[in-house]
Design a protein around this motif. Structure first.
Motif, PDB file in Angstrom:
ATOM      1  N   ALA A 163       0.661  -0.033 -12.027  1.00 30.83           N
ATOM      2  CA  ALA A 163       0.719   1.246 -11.298  1.00 30.83           C
ATOM      3  C   ALA A 163       2.110   1.529 -10.749  1.00 30.83           C
ATOM      4  O   ALA A 163       2.585   2.666 -10.778  1.00 30.83           O
ATOM      5  CB  ALA A 163      -0.303   1.237 -10.162  1.00 30.83           C
ATOM      6  N   ILE A 164       2.789   0.496 -10.244  1.00 26.35           N
ATOM      7  CA  ILE A 164       4.105   0.714  -9.628  1.00 26.35           C
ATOM      8  C   ILE A 164       5.263   0.390 -10.567  1.00 26.35           C
ATOM      9  O   ILE A 164       6.430   0.566 -10.211  1.00 26.35           O
ATOM     10  CB  ILE A 164       4.255  -0.104  -8.319  1.00 26.35           C
ATOM     11  CG1 ILE A 164       4.309  -1.612  -8.608  1.00 26.35           C
ATOM     12  CG2 ILE A 164       3.145   0.234  -7.340  1.00 26.35           C
ATOM     13  CD1 ILE A 164       4.703  -2.442  -7.412  1.00 26.35           C
ATOM     14  N   GLY A 165       4.930  -0.144 -11.759  1.00 32.25           N
ATOM     15  CA  GLY A 165       5.973  -0.420 -12.741  1.00 32.25           C
ATOM     16  C   GLY A 165       6.711  -1.721 -12.539  1.00 32.25           C
ATOM     17  O   GLY A 165       7.879  -1.849 -12.927  1.00 32.25           O
ATOM     18  N   SER A 166       6.044  -2.720 -11.945  1.00 32.54           N
ATOM     19  CA  SER A 166       6.681  -4.031 -11.759  1.00 32.54           C
ATOM     20  C   SER A 166       6.169  -5.017 -12.810  1.00 32.54           C
ATOM     21  O   SER A 166       5.252  -4.705 -13.577  1.00 32.54           O
ATOM     22  CB  SER A 166       6.398  -4.568 -10.350  1.00 32.54           C
ATOM     23  OG  SER A 166       5.016  -4.848 -10.182  1.00 32.54           O
ATOM     24  N   ALA A 167       6.742  -6.222 -12.840  1.00 29.54           N
ATOM     25  CA  ALA A 167       6.331  -7.254 -13.798  1.00 29.54           C
ATOM     26  C   ALA A 167       5.016  -7.879 -13.338  1.00 29.54           C
ATOM     27  O   ALA A 167       4.947  -8.399 -12.221  1.00 29.54           O
ATOM     28  CB  ALA A 167       7.412  -8.326 -13.908  1.00 29.54           C
ATOM     29  N   PRO A 169       1.400   8.130  -8.778  1.00 34.84           N
ATOM     30  CA  PRO A 169       0.229   8.994  -8.990  1.00 34.84           C
ATOM     31  C   PRO A 169      -1.101   8.253  -8.910  1.00 34.84           C
ATOM     32  O   PRO A 169      -2.154   8.869  -8.832  1.00 34.84           O
ATOM     33  CB  PRO A 169       0.451   9.543 -10.416  1.00 34.84           C
ATOM     34  CG  PRO A 169       1.884   9.287 -10.727  1.00 34.84           C
ATOM     35  CD  PRO A 169       2.248   8.058  -9.970  1.00 34.84           C
ATOM     36  N   THR A 170      -1.062   6.909  -8.927  1.00 34.24           N
ATOM     37  CA  THR A 170      -2.287   6.114  -8.951  1.00 34.24           C
ATOM     38  C   THR A 170      -2.964   6.080  -7.583  1.00 34.24           C
ATOM     39  O   THR A 170      -2.334   5.723  -6.588  1.00 34.24           O
ATOM     40  CB  THR A 170      -1.999   4.674  -9.405  1.00 34.24           C
ATOM     41  OG1 THR A 170      -1.352   4.707 -10.682  1.00 34.24           O
ATOM     42  CG2 THR A 170      -3.286   3.861  -9.517  1.00 34.24           C
ATOM     43  N   LYS A 171      -4.239   6.421  -7.543  1.00 33.65           N
ATOM     44  CA  LYS A 171      -5.028   6.368  -6.317  1.00 33.65           C
ATOM     45  C   LYS A 171      -5.768   5.029  -6.243  1.00 33.65           C
ATOM     46  O   LYS A 171      -5.931   4.338  -7.241  1.00 33.65           O
ATOM     47  CB  LYS A 171      -6.037   7.520  -6.260  1.00 33.65           C
ATOM     48  CG  LYS A 171      -5.426   8.895  -6.405  1.00 33.65           C
ATOM     49  CD  LYS A 171      -4.455   9.188  -5.270  1.00 33.65           C
ATOM     50  CE  LYS A 171      -3.878  10.592  -5.379  1.00 33.65           C
ATOM     51  NZ  LYS A 171      -2.867  10.865  -4.321  1.00 33.65           N
ATOM     52  N   GLN A 172      -6.228   4.680  -5.034  1.00 35.95           N
ATOM     53  CA  GLN A 172      -6.948   3.418  -4.863  1.00 35.95           C
ATOM     54  C   GLN A 172      -8.206   3.370  -5.732  1.00 35.95           C
ATOM     55  O   GLN A 172      -8.577   2.311  -6.240  1.00 35.95           O
ATOM     56  CB  GLN A 172      -7.314   3.202  -3.390  1.00 35.95           C
ATOM     57  CG  GLN A 172      -6.130   2.819  -2.520  1.00 35.95           C
ATOM     58  CD  GLN A 172      -6.542   2.274  -1.168  1.00 35.95           C
ATOM     59  OE1 GLN A 172      -7.572   1.629  -1.030  1.00 35.95           O
ATOM     60  NE2 GLN A 172      -5.737   2.534  -0.161  1.00 35.95           N
ATOM     61  N   LYS A 173      -8.860   4.509  -5.908  1.00 35.42           N
ATOM     62  CA  LYS A 173     -10.066   4.551  -6.733  1.00 35.42           C
ATOM     63  C   LYS A 173      -9.734   4.183  -8.179  1.00 35.42           C
ATOM     64  O   LYS A 173     -10.468   3.422  -8.828  1.00 35.42           O
ATOM     65  CB  LYS A 173     -10.689   5.945  -6.668  1.00 35.42           C
ATOM     66  CG  LYS A 173     -12.008   6.065  -7.409  1.00 35.42           C
ATOM     67  CD  LYS A 173     -12.605   7.459  -7.221  1.00 35.42           C
ATOM     68  CE  LYS A 173     -13.961   7.570  -7.938  1.00 35.42           C
ATOM     69  NZ  LYS A 173     -14.561   8.919  -7.730  1.00 35.42           N
ATOM     70  N   THR A 174      -8.614   4.723  -8.668  1.00 40.14           N
ATOM     71  CA  THR A 174      -8.177   4.409 -10.033  1.00 40.14           C
ATOM     72  C   THR A 174      -7.767   2.953 -10.143  1.00 40.14           C
ATOM     73  O   THR A 174      -8.090   2.272 -11.130  1.00 40.14           O
ATOM     74  CB  THR A 174      -6.985   5.306 -10.424  1.00 40.14           C
ATOM     75  OG1 THR A 174      -7.353   6.672 -10.252  1.00 40.14           O
ATOM     76  CG2 THR A 174      -6.574   5.064 -11.864  1.00 40.14           C
ATOM     77  N   LEU A 175      -7.066   2.455  -9.136  1.00 44.75           N
ATOM     78  CA  LEU A 175      -6.637   1.057  -9.125  1.00 44.75           C
ATOM     79  C   LEU A 175      -7.850   0.132  -9.152  1.00 44.75           C
ATOM     80  O   LEU A 175      -7.857  -0.875  -9.859  1.00 44.75           O
ATOM     81  CB  LEU A 175      -5.794   0.778  -7.877  1.00 44.75           C
ATOM     82  CG  LEU A 175      -5.222  -0.640  -7.741  1.00 44.75           C
ATOM     83  CD1 LEU A 175      -4.270  -0.947  -8.877  1.00 44.75           C
ATOM     84  CD2 LEU A 175      -4.508  -0.796  -6.405  1.00 44.75           C
ATOM     85  N   ALA A 176      -8.892   0.477  -8.397  1.00 42.88           N
ATOM     86  CA  ALA A 176     -10.116  -0.331  -8.373  1.00 42.88           C
ATOM     87  C   ALA A 176     -10.750  -0.397  -9.758  1.00 42.88           C
ATOM     88  O   ALA A 176     -11.188  -1.465 -10.207  1.00 42.88           O
ATOM     89  CB  ALA A 176     -11.101   0.251  -7.364  1.00 42.88           C
ATOM     90  N   LYS A 189       0.836  -1.203   0.000  1.00 36.16           N
ATOM     91  CA  LYS A 189       0.000   0.000   0.000  1.00 36.16           C
ATOM     92  C   LYS A 189       0.872   1.256   0.000  1.00 36.16           C
ATOM     93  O   LYS A 189       0.596   2.227  -0.712  1.00 36.16           O
ATOM     94  CB  LYS A 189      -0.931  -0.005   1.211  1.00 36.16           C
ATOM     95  CG  LYS A 189      -1.900   1.159   1.262  1.00 36.16           C
ATOM     96  CD  LYS A 189      -2.812   1.042   2.475  1.00 36.16           C
ATOM     97  CE  LYS A 189      -3.798   2.198   2.545  1.00 36.16           C
ATOM     98  NZ  LYS A 189      -4.700   2.070   3.728  1.00 36.16           N
ATOM     99  N   GLU A 190       1.935   1.227   0.804  1.00 38.17           N
ATOM    100  CA  GLU A 190       2.848   2.366   0.873  1.00 38.17           C
ATOM    101  C   GLU A 190       3.543   2.585  -0.474  1.00 38.17           C
ATOM    102  O   GLU A 190       3.777   3.724  -0.889  1.00 38.17           O
ATOM    103  CB  GLU A 190       3.888   2.140   1.972  1.00 38.17           C
ATOM    104  CG  GLU A 190       3.330   2.166   3.385  1.00 38.17           C
ATOM    105  CD  GLU A 190       2.691   3.508   3.737  1.00 38.17           C
ATOM    106  OE1 GLU A 190       3.230   4.550   3.294  1.00 38.17           O
ATOM    107  OE2 GLU A 190       1.666   3.512   4.432  1.00 38.17           O
ATOM    108  N   ALA A 191       3.868   1.485  -1.158  1.00 36.49           N
ATOM    109  CA  ALA A 191       4.519   1.602  -2.467  1.00 36.49           C
ATOM    110  C   ALA A 191       3.581   2.274  -3.474  1.00 36.49           C
ATOM    111  O   ALA A 191       4.012   3.072  -4.304  1.00 36.49           O
ATOM    112  CB  ALA A 191       4.930   0.217  -2.970  1.00 36.49           C
ATOM    113  N   LEU A 192       2.292   1.945  -3.375  1.00 35.02           N
ATOM    114  CA  LEU A 192       1.322   2.569  -4.273  1.00 35.02           C
ATOM    115  C   LEU A 192       1.212   4.064  -4.007  1.00 35.02           C
ATOM    116  O   LEU A 192       1.036   4.859  -4.941  1.00 35.02           O
ATOM    117  CB  LEU A 192      -0.052   1.904  -4.108  1.00 35.02           C
ATOM    118  CG  LEU A 192      -1.154   2.434  -5.038  1.00 35.02           C
ATOM    119  CD1 LEU A 192      -0.867   2.022  -6.480  1.00 35.02           C
ATOM    120  CD2 LEU A 192      -2.520   1.917  -4.603  1.00 35.02           C
TER     121      LEU A 192
END
Length: 247
Positions: free
Chosen positions: A63-67, A25-32, A18-21
């Motif tokens: 969102a965080i740029g991982s694989a 710029p991505t918010k939880q609403k956008t992630l959902a 959660k802290e990494a997110l």
């Protein structure tokens, strides 16, 4: 999860994610929205109340740029092991004491016996319906369940997203050790009665009818790295397919 709560190790893992997110710029609403779930579901995943879905893990990875594949495996593994207790820290004095104990011959026999009993217990408790990863290759994988035989080392080699009229993602999944591929379709738009198919050009194909849920996959078909393969989702005349891969 019922009344049983995840242990601190998993809750710490979810909190760190959660802290990494928050650093993006991505918010939880956008992630959902990207994961095709509610904002409450995302919140529950981060507070260890709800199991993470593959759609969530992949949206989080973007969102965080991982694989995406690695991110999903990390979330899935952490959730499956959420009730395992982390061992207490060992002090230097305790560590030295243990060394003396295990150098003492009177402790060696019980220790060795315990190791043997543990090995026997593992063998006896293995479910007869499960199979070790990568326990089939090419034609011997035909029609088999990938999660039973080829769970480790899975790659997504083809993917097609369609956001409307409802979110759906179709993927070609492949395991290089098994040399087998399968189709996967997920998203809120996937529903009972839909058809998911994997096809190898000039080779085998496998289809399945969705019975429930929004995340489904076919059985496997044999496929070498150079053979072209694609995955499709169908509902009547509506269809979403990946491109043939390799192009």
């Amino acid at each position: 999860m019922g009344s049983q709560e995840a242990l601190p190790g998993y809750r710490k893992f979810a909190q760190q994610k959660k802290e990494a997110l928050r650093s993006t710029p991505t918010k939880q609403k956008t992630l959902a929205k990207q994961a095709a779930c509610s904002e409450a579901t995302v919140s529950n995943i981060f507070t260890a109340k709800t199991a993470p879905t593959e759609a969530f893990a992949r949206a989080y990875a973007r969102a965080i740029g991982s694989a995406p594949d690695s991110e999903w495996e990390e979330w899935r593994s952490a959730w499956e092991n959420r009730f395992q207790q982390e061992g207490p820290a060992v002090t230097a004095a305790e560590d030295q004491s243990r060394g003396k104990r295990f150098r003492n011959p009177k402790f060696l026999i019980p220790s060795a016996l315990g190791t043997v009993l543990l090995a026997v217990a593992v063998v006896l408790t293995m479910s007869p319906g499960k199979h070790p990863s990568s326990s089939c290759t090419l034609t011997s994988c035909r029609g088999k369940e990938p999660n039973d035989y080829c769970k480790v080392g899975v790659q997504t080699v083809g993917e097609q997203d369609r956001p409307s009229p409802g979110p759906i993602t179709v993927q070609v999944r492949w395991n290089s050790k098994c040399e087998a591929a399968w189709a996967k379709a997920w998203g809120d738009y996937v529903k009972s009665g839909d058809k998911v198919t994997v096809s190898v050009e000039g080779g085998a194909s496998e289809s399945m009818k969705v019975k429930y849920g929004h995340d489904q996959h076919t059985a496997m078909v044999p496929r070498t790295e150079t053979q072209r393969v694609r995955a499709c989702w169908e509902r009547g005349h509506d269809q979403v397919c990946t491109s043939w891969t390799p192009a």
